[in-house]
Design a protein around this motif. Structure first.
Motif, PDB file in Angstrom:
ATOM      1  N   UNK A 148       5.123   0.959 -19.998  1.00  0.00           N
ATOM      2  CA  UNK A 148       6.223   1.514 -19.335  1.00  0.00           C
ATOM      3  C   UNK A 148       6.993   2.664 -18.576  1.00  0.00           C
ATOM      4  N   UNK A 149       6.437   3.191 -18.590  1.00  0.00           N
ATOM      5  CA  UNK A 149       7.122   4.611 -18.056  1.00  0.00           C
ATOM      6  C   UNK A 149       6.690   4.854 -16.516  1.00  0.00           C
ATOM      7  N   UNK A 150       4.854   4.212 -16.618  1.00  0.00           N
ATOM      8  CA  UNK A 150       4.277   4.879 -15.468  1.00  0.00           C
ATOM      9  C   UNK A 150       4.776   3.668 -14.499  1.00  0.00           C
ATOM     10  N   UNK A 151       5.119   2.157 -14.946  1.00  0.00           N
ATOM     11  CA  UNK A 151       5.707   1.017 -14.267  1.00  0.00           C
ATOM     12  C   UNK A 151       6.961   2.109 -13.587  1.00  0.00           C
ATOM     13  N   UNK A 152       7.489   2.637 -14.435  1.00  0.00           N
ATOM     14  CA  UNK A 152       9.088   3.151 -13.763  1.00  0.00           C
ATOM     15  C   UNK A 152       8.798   4.172 -12.573  1.00  0.00           C
ATOM     16  N   UNK A 153       7.718   4.779 -12.635  1.00  0.00           N
ATOM     17  CA  UNK A 153       7.223   6.023 -11.789  1.00  0.00           C
ATOM     18  C   UNK A 153       6.999   5.181 -11.256  1.00  0.00           C
ATOM     19  N   UNK A 154       6.459   3.958 -10.834  1.00  0.00           N
ATOM     20  CA  UNK A 154       5.639   3.704  -9.654  1.00  0.00           C
ATOM     21  C   UNK A 154       7.060   2.955  -8.610  1.00  0.00           C
ATOM     22  N   UNK A 155       8.054   2.137  -9.604  1.00  0.00           N
ATOM     23  CA  UNK A 155       8.938   2.417  -9.215  1.00  0.00           C
ATOM     24  C   UNK A 155       9.603   2.979  -8.099  1.00  0.00           C
ATOM     25  N   UNK A 156       9.623   4.475  -8.245  1.00  0.00           N
ATOM     26  CA  UNK A 156      10.395   5.262  -7.785  1.00  0.00           C
ATOM     27  C   UNK A 156       9.387   6.060  -7.000  1.00  0.00           C
ATOM     28  N   UNK A 157       8.533   5.594  -6.619  1.00  0.00           N
ATOM     29  CA  UNK A 157       7.607   5.617  -5.173  1.00  0.00           C
ATOM     30  C   UNK A 157       6.186   6.984  -5.641  1.00  0.00           C
ATOM     31  N   UNK A 158       6.413   7.605  -7.318  1.00  0.00           N
ATOM     32  CA  UNK A 158       5.448   8.645  -7.396  1.00  0.00           C
ATOM     33  C   UNK A 158       4.303   8.104  -7.354  1.00  0.00           C
ATOM     34  N   UNK A 159       4.208   7.021  -7.752  1.00  0.00           N
ATOM     35  CA  UNK A 159       2.308   6.077  -7.814  1.00  0.00           C
ATOM     36  C   UNK A 159       2.599   4.951  -7.729  1.00  0.00           C
ATOM     37  N   UNK A 160       0.673   4.800  -6.280  1.00  0.00           N
ATOM     38  CA  UNK A 160       1.354   3.779  -5.553  1.00  0.00           C
ATOM     39  C   UNK A 160       0.826   2.560  -6.512  1.00  0.00           C
ATOM     40  N   UNK A 161      -0.347   2.386  -7.725  1.00  0.00           N
ATOM     41  CA  UNK A 161      -1.199   1.735  -7.955  1.00  0.00           C
ATOM     42  C   UNK A 161      -1.071   2.767 -10.239  1.00  0.00           C
ATOM     43  N   UNK A 162      -1.123   0.982 -11.124  1.00  0.00           N
ATOM     44  CA  UNK A 162      -1.168   1.959 -12.570  1.00  0.00           C
ATOM     45  C   UNK A 162      -2.586   1.040 -13.043  1.00  0.00           C
TER      46      UNK A 162
END
Length: 268
Positions: A148-162
């Motif tokens: 869930x944390x990685x999904x939040x960071x993806x939504x924030x634009x810090x990650x493109x794919x998890x």
């Protein structure tokens, strides 16, 4: 020879990956690794030349991790001014200090790990971030906050794919339900996670292959060129986006790319 004509999609993320990626554990760590022979860490000039060679051969994917010792710290300065040339995959969950691995899948550590990786690598985003499993795949996915944390960071634009670098069939399939990709062990000796590749193909997810050459051990086998046999097995899998092969030897890198291009030309 160049891999550029053979770039592959990472599922439905929009990312296009070279079918071979360069694993960078050998530039950051030579303790606690499972290669058949020991090695010395290359100096900065050697790594700089290896990165230039990889780029010239059409490789656009670099695989790193906090657990790879000083890999991220070394890559950051060496990639300065080249960020747009590369897709960078890093990981969270595993730490390697004083010759020992430890694991932390909490939300706080996940955020800390991503912030540290961004700083080390000198970038404001990571193309891919995978969970570095300790083998308890389902417990990590069901009982911790890392995904869930990685999904939040993806939504924030810090990650493109998890995604998830796991060790079990069930974990790989479960991770693909909410993730974009999975990193799977698949080689001439180990094919127990075939079901993860099949699930990915059916659901438009990406697959990264680790230990494609069994950490170098398949290269000790007699008979057919083991690199060619490995790539023929792996690259015919429709869900495979990229095969991560770690090397610090220019001749090995060139041979790997030449062999992959030959296999891909026959498959296309």
């Amino acid at each position: 020879m160049s891999l550029k004509p053979y770039y592959r999609a990472l599922g439905n993320t929009g990312l296009k990956l070279s079918p071979l990626g360069l694993g960078t554990v050998k530039i950051g760590r030579n303790q606690g690794v499972k290669y058949p022979t020991g090695f010395e860490l290359p100096d900065d000039n050697a790594v700089r030349n290896l990165l230039a060679q990889a780029h010239d051969l059409g490789i656009n994917l670099l695989d790193t991790a906090p657990a790879y010792g000083k890999s991220e710290e070394r890559l950051g300065p060496l990639l300065k001014g080249q960020r747009e040339q590369w897709l960078i995959c890093s990981k969270v969950g595993e730490e390697f200090t004083d010759g020992q691995s430890s694991f932390d899948f909490s939300a706080a550590h996940t955020r800390y790990s991503i912030e540290r990786s961004l700083k080390r690598l000198g970038t404001d985003y990571l193309d891919m971030v995978l969970v570095h499993s300790d083998g308890n795949d389902m417990a990590i996915l069901e009982q911790t906050d890392v995904y869930p944390t990685l999904l939040e960071l993806k939504a924030a634009g810090l990650i493109r794919a998890i995604g998830f670098s796991g060790k079990t069939l069930a974990g790989g399939i479960a991770a693909l339900q909410d993730g974009d990709c999975a990193m799977v062990t698949f080689n001439l000796n180990e094919q127990g996670e075939q079901g993860v590749l099949d699930y990915a193909a059916a659901h438009h997810k990406g697959i990264l292959i680790k230990k494609a050459l069994a950490s170098g051990h398949v290269c000790l086998q007699d008979g057919q060129d083991p690199v060619q046999a490995s790539f023929e097995l792996i690259l015919r899998q429709p869900s495979v986006s990229s095969v991560i092969v770690g090397t610090i030897t220019p001749a090995h890198l060139s041979h790997n790319v030449t062999t992959a291009c030959q296999v891909l030309a026959r498959l296309s």
